[in-house]
Write an enzyme that holds these catalytic residues in place. Sequence first.
Site: not given
Length: 257
Positions: A70, A72, A165
Amino acid sequence: MDVLRLGVVPYREAWEMQRALADDRRHGRGSDTLILLEHPDVYTAGRRTGAGDRPVDGTEVVDVDRGGGITWHGPGQLVGYPIVRLPVPLDVVAYVRALEAGLMAACAEFGLETRRVEGRTGVWTADGLRKLAAIGVRVSWKVTNHGFALNCDPALTAFGRIVPCGISDAGVTSLSRELGRPLPVAEARPVVERHMLTALADYLATGRAVEARRRPADAAGGTGTAGTAGDAGPAAPTTTSDTDLIGAGLAGGKAHR
């Protein structure tokens, strides 16, 4: 290479744009393209995202078709999506290293020393403890999408709600924080564009020279490129690659051919 210099574009809209451009390149239409933009606040999660890496307050997360964890995106972060037809034999790691090289050269022009960290992708501070830029790519039928995100002057608090990450033992930083002065996206964009275009041109020129030398042998004997089984696509017997890479997804340092 064409360059699309856009403003703030919602993530899903930019994703659709990438897919349309990549589909054209897979069918031999259009040109290689570098998209440069910002996104409104959004979290995106690759296929390796763990449940514990996501925000716990119900914030929306967009699940995307790349590997890795993940991350942002949001205001103050320069995002680049190269839509590029890669030469054969495919070497996705070399392509990622070219993206890193372009970003590192841009940072150097601003007076900031950076480095790579063994086993991890992206651009890191000289001590290897803080990440300035993340890289996540997908390659399907020799054509790339997704790309890089360079923190110029974002609100870094957004990263505190996730495990970026999937890396829990390192921090996230920005050009502004490391340089001790504001460095907005508008200032960074032309410098990053120039160095990224140079890095990609160098990578593609080298790869296409190798590809050209292979063609007589391929025509005579017909050797395909090995890869991981991919999405259905146009008939292309020498290309079966559908590779998803980001962050720890490159930890083994293997070339995909």
